[in-house]
Scaffold this motif. Sequence first.
Motif, PDB file in Angstrom:
ATOM      1  N   ALA A 133       0.834  -1.208   0.000  1.00  0.00           N
ATOM      2  CA  ALA A 133       0.000   0.000   0.000  1.00  0.00           C
ATOM      3  C   ALA A 133       0.865   1.253   0.000  1.00  0.00           C
ATOM      4  CB  ALA A 133      -0.933  -0.008   1.206  1.00  0.00           C
ATOM      5  N   ARG A 134       1.967   1.219   0.729  1.00  0.00           N
ATOM      6  CA  ARG A 134       2.829   2.397   0.809  1.00  0.00           C
ATOM      7  C   ARG A 134       3.428   2.776  -0.533  1.00  0.00           C
ATOM      8  NH1 ARG A 134       6.654   2.744   6.116  1.00  0.00           N
ATOM      9  NH2 ARG A 134       5.245   1.822   7.650  1.00  0.00           N
ATOM     10  N   ILE A 135       3.688   1.792  -1.386  1.00  0.00           N
ATOM     11  CA  ILE A 135       4.276   2.102  -2.693  1.00  0.00           C
ATOM     12  C   ILE A 135       3.217   2.168  -3.788  1.00  0.00           C
ATOM     13  CG2 ILE A 135       6.536   1.184  -2.069  1.00  0.00           C
ATOM     14  CD1 ILE A 135       5.892  -1.358  -3.595  1.00  0.00           C
ATOM     15  N   GLY A 136       1.940   2.241  -3.377  1.00  0.00           N
ATOM     16  CA  GLY A 136       0.860   2.464  -4.325  1.00  0.00           C
ATOM     17  C   GLY A 136       0.312   1.222  -4.990  1.00  0.00           C
ATOM     18  N   ARG A 137       0.747   0.044  -4.585  1.00  0.00           N
ATOM     19  CA  ARG A 137       0.238  -1.194  -5.181  1.00  0.00           C
ATOM     20  C   ARG A 137      -0.993  -1.640  -4.396  1.00  0.00           C
ATOM     21  NH1 ARG A 137       5.819  -4.215  -4.967  1.00  0.00           N
ATOM     22  NH2 ARG A 137       4.431  -5.984  -4.570  1.00  0.00           N
TER      23      ARG A 137
END
Length: 585
Positions: free
Chosen positions: A107-111
Amino acid sequence: MTDIASLIADDPAAAAEHLRAVVGRDPFHAAAQRLLGRALRALGEDDEAEAAELAAIRAATRDPEALEIAHALFEGDLQTAEGLLRQRLREQPTDVAAIRMMAELAARIGRLRDSEALLRRALELAPGFLAARGNLATVLYKQNRFEDASAELEEVLARDPASPSNRNLLAAALGRIGNYEEALKLYGELLETFPDHAKLQMSQGHMLKTVGRLDEGIAAYRRALAIEPGLGEVWWSLANLKTVSFDDADIAAMEAALAGNPQPDDRLHLHFALGKAYGDRHQAEPSFLHYEAGNALRREQLGYDPESTTKQVDEVVAVFTPDFVAERSGLGDPSPDPIFVLGLPRAGSTLLEQILASHSQVEGTMELPDIPAMAMREAIRAGDEMRDWPRAVAAMAPARLAELGAEFLDRTRVQRKTGKPFYIDKLPNNWSYAGFIHLILPKAKIIDARRHPLDCCFSNFRQHFAKGQAFSYGLDDIGRYYADYIRAMDHYDAVLPGRIHRVIHEDLLDDPEGEVRRLLEYLGLEFEEACLDFHANTRAVRTASSEQVRRPINREGVGQWQAYEEWLGPLKAALGDLPETYARH
């Protein structure tokens, strides 16, 4: 434990008896607790199974390796965390705590899709893991799947009704699907428990403003500032009402907060609010300098590339030829229900929506995220960049167009609260996807809301948007974006003549009844006087123009760029002759 895993499949009762003995001797034996949970699930002893699954999670978090991973995540060392997590999950693929941490990393890297899949796997292994279910709700919310997020949160709160963070997120999700009164009830309950929580006061203010309870909304914002005077988003929320004028004490408080080295988000919000404050006082230079500073901060955060928009319009022009359009004519879902109002932000789309939503046959909703989400998803599935949806559509099986049209209707059904036959999606950015809309919903109506480019573009420059609109934080970027929008609309006019109805904002101001009659004729609706009395409509309005559309038509926004003209060189250069020709395109 391999033999025990096999025993669970053959004789879960014997496996459970053995595992109870193991965890009796060592309650922090995570692997044994996990296996005990599996055995008990197989026996139908769900309550005891859940206790074992949660005990396994607690035990895993005591592991030194798990603590090292958690520390790396806390410090933002995602590379180290990912390496450790991959190794751990190779060795312990059912370690639910590790799966949850991998979901957090994704989630932190946008996935977000990957994060969702991981969280669903965690919940498959441990259905009672409320923290993972709360994380899943957050990931769904970030994907604009507000109804799904609400359902997960309702389940969490049924088990843990006192959780303030989940109640707060549920209130936000309910607001996004139009359940405003329930959301306000939740905010009221939260504030009884946390009356000194500035951001909760702010969130309540946002919701009160949306439903038209303006005085109460302002009071909530002021309460937030009394608690946290430097909270920039609240100052901007007051400025963004457009109807609030700041006094000397307000300006002094904002300047003092700005001088106190605030966080970047507070700083940029304060700059935008001060830009509005000085602009209201006709002090153009300090006003522009604050707008310029706020925009520079936001532009650096977002990293917009104007070439990406230009390339997308190039793709539209290349793909949407007359033959291409003719070959796919009428293949989408035949429903006539949706009405799309698109264009640039700050171009009058909220006014048009309010006018139409005052008609007995039309329901107003909000800016719906579904068309861009669907178009970008199809592009990614086709192996292209998110903006390359024209190429994905060109390669699409004909039957897929109708499926996508039906999907849009299904995704947006939650927004329909009345029995009216037509409903509005007024997301301005849908101009980028007008061809996609035409193909999947050939009988839907499309309205292009267009405003004088200098008024429209400079209004965008003065506006800090809650999210998105990355083009709007640089004068050259805004001008190029407007020019690309006009180029796309010109192309659609050529290959789909008469398909898109255009409303020039200045013409609507000059001749409201005439323009409204022409608009309703395009929609196939009878004229109703209520459309001219739109300001009496008490429906909820979520956008920055919420208070402006609760007043009769006026010309207050016309020509506001002129006081700032000496600083608008980059914008004027990017627009070229559009200030003279925009209404003729």
